[in-house]
Write a protein that holds these residues in place. Structure first.
Motif, PDB file in Angstrom:
ATOM      1  N   LEU A   3      14.753 -38.860  14.828  1.00 29.94           N
ATOM      2  CA  LEU A   3      14.949 -37.464  14.427  1.00 29.94           C
ATOM      3  C   LEU A   3      16.339 -36.969  14.787  1.00 29.94           C
ATOM      4  CD1 LEU A   3      13.718 -34.830  13.298  1.00 29.94           C
ATOM      5  CD2 LEU A   3      12.888 -34.337  15.606  1.00 29.94           C
ATOM      6  N   VAL A   4      16.779 -37.271  16.021  1.00 31.74           N
ATOM      7  CA  VAL A   4      18.109 -36.873  16.481  1.00 31.74           C
ATOM      8  C   VAL A   4      19.188 -37.533  15.622  1.00 31.74           C
ATOM      9  CG1 VAL A   4      19.779 -37.048  18.386  1.00 31.74           C
ATOM     10  CG2 VAL A   4      17.422 -36.343  18.853  1.00 31.74           C
ATOM     11  N   LEU A   5      19.015 -38.828  15.339  1.00 28.80           N
ATOM     12  CA  LEU A   5      19.972 -39.560  14.506  1.00 28.80           C
ATOM     13  C   LEU A   5      20.063 -38.944  13.107  1.00 28.80           C
ATOM     14  CD1 LEU A   5      21.883 -41.996  14.465  1.00 28.80           C
ATOM     15  CD2 LEU A   5      19.972 -43.371  13.608  1.00 28.80           C
ATOM     16  N   LYS A   6      18.908 -38.602  12.543  1.00 26.19           N
ATOM     17  CA  LYS A   6      18.858 -38.003  11.209  1.00 26.19           C
ATOM     18  C   LYS A   6      19.570 -36.641  11.200  1.00 26.19           C
ATOM     19  CE  LYS A   6      15.498 -36.818   7.554  1.00 26.19           C
ATOM     20  NZ  LYS A   6      15.711 -35.377   7.399  1.00 26.19           N
ATOM     21  N   GLN A   7      19.283 -35.817  12.214  1.00 27.89           N
ATOM     22  CA  GLN A   7      19.914 -34.496  12.292  1.00 27.89           C
ATOM     23  C   GLN A   7      21.416 -34.609  12.503  1.00 27.89           C
ATOM     24  OE1 GLN A   7      17.790 -32.321  15.349  1.00 27.89           O
ATOM     25  NE2 GLN A   7      16.112 -31.786  13.966  1.00 27.89           N
TER      26      GLN A   7
END
Length: 242
Positions: A70-74
């Motif tokens: 999720l962090v990588l995507k954001q």
């Protein structure tokens, strides 16, 4: 079954932070709690207990992996935003606690924009930050400070910063100091793309009652003024500042 209370407390804190969408902080808690559970599982003789622990490890490990994705995507979408609200008189908010998790081998330079690195205690705060950066970022090559001058303290300010310049060179880190008369923004920019915006800048700690109070040196024990910390990520840092 009783799991070690340390792991329980850490993982509960992780869930709490996760719920508040403070994902990078939650990830640190999950990783610490998981390490305790894994160590306990390895030393557990009872098969039933070991299976229970294994199930819990898988459960939290899956959530940790989901957060990483999720962090990588954001970050990729330029939408990452984490906010920490520091309440008046609260403690536990040293620079390391607030953003130490972003200080690693990826950080090659740091830019600090803060108009109030002028008085003695403000320069001491900047020194504390420099100490943390040198200890945490092994590939750090330079620190840039953008601040303002105060005619009353300008001579002292230059002297204090020159001491820091000389000492940082011993650690192969170059300190570059720039001045602006119109600077208002307060932020810490890491070359890895993380940007930490503290409403009050570095100077959000309250003065201690005397020089022999707990919190005089350990900022986790120091009471704070109310402020907000916003953490974002930008992929354009290297192009803009490199």
């Amino acid at each position: 079954m009783n799991i070690e209370s340390a792991a329980v407390n850490i993982l509960k804190r992780g869930v709490e932070l996760d719920t508040k969408k403070r994902y990078t902080e939650a990830l640190v808690c999950y990783q610490e709690g998981l390490q305790i559970l894994v160590d306990k599982m390895k030393g557990e003789a009872d098969e039933r207990n070991r299976n229970y622990l294994r199930k819990k490890v898988e459960e939290y490990m899956n959530r940790a992996e989901d957060i990483k994705k999720l962090v990588l995507k954001q970050k990729e979408e330029g939408k990452f935003h984490e906010q920490v609200h520091i309440e008046n008189d609260s403690t536990g908010h040293s620079y390391k606690a607030l953003f130490g998790r972003f200080l690693d081998e990826e950080v090659q330079y740091v830019i600090i924009e803060d108009p109030y690195i002028r008085s003695f205690h403000q320069c001491q705060n900047f020194l504390r930050l420099c100490e943390l950066l040198v200890k945490s970022c092994r590939n750090l090559t330079h620190i840039e400070l953008l601040t303002t001058k105060d005619h009353k303290t300008e001579k002292d300010q230059r002297e204090w910063l020159s001491y820091m310049y000389s000492d940082l060179l011993k650690y192969h880190v170059q300190l570059v100091v720039k001045y602006s008369e119109t600077l208002h923004d307060r932020q810490i920019i890491l070359s890895s793309g993380w940007v930490i915006k503290i409403g009050r800048g570095l100077d959000f700690y309250k003065a201690t009652d005397n020089k022999f109070c707990l919190g005089m040196h350990d900022l986790d024990l120091r009471q704070c003024h109310e402020t907000t910390v916003d953490i974002v990520h930008s992929k354009n840092i290297k192009q803009s500042y490199g």
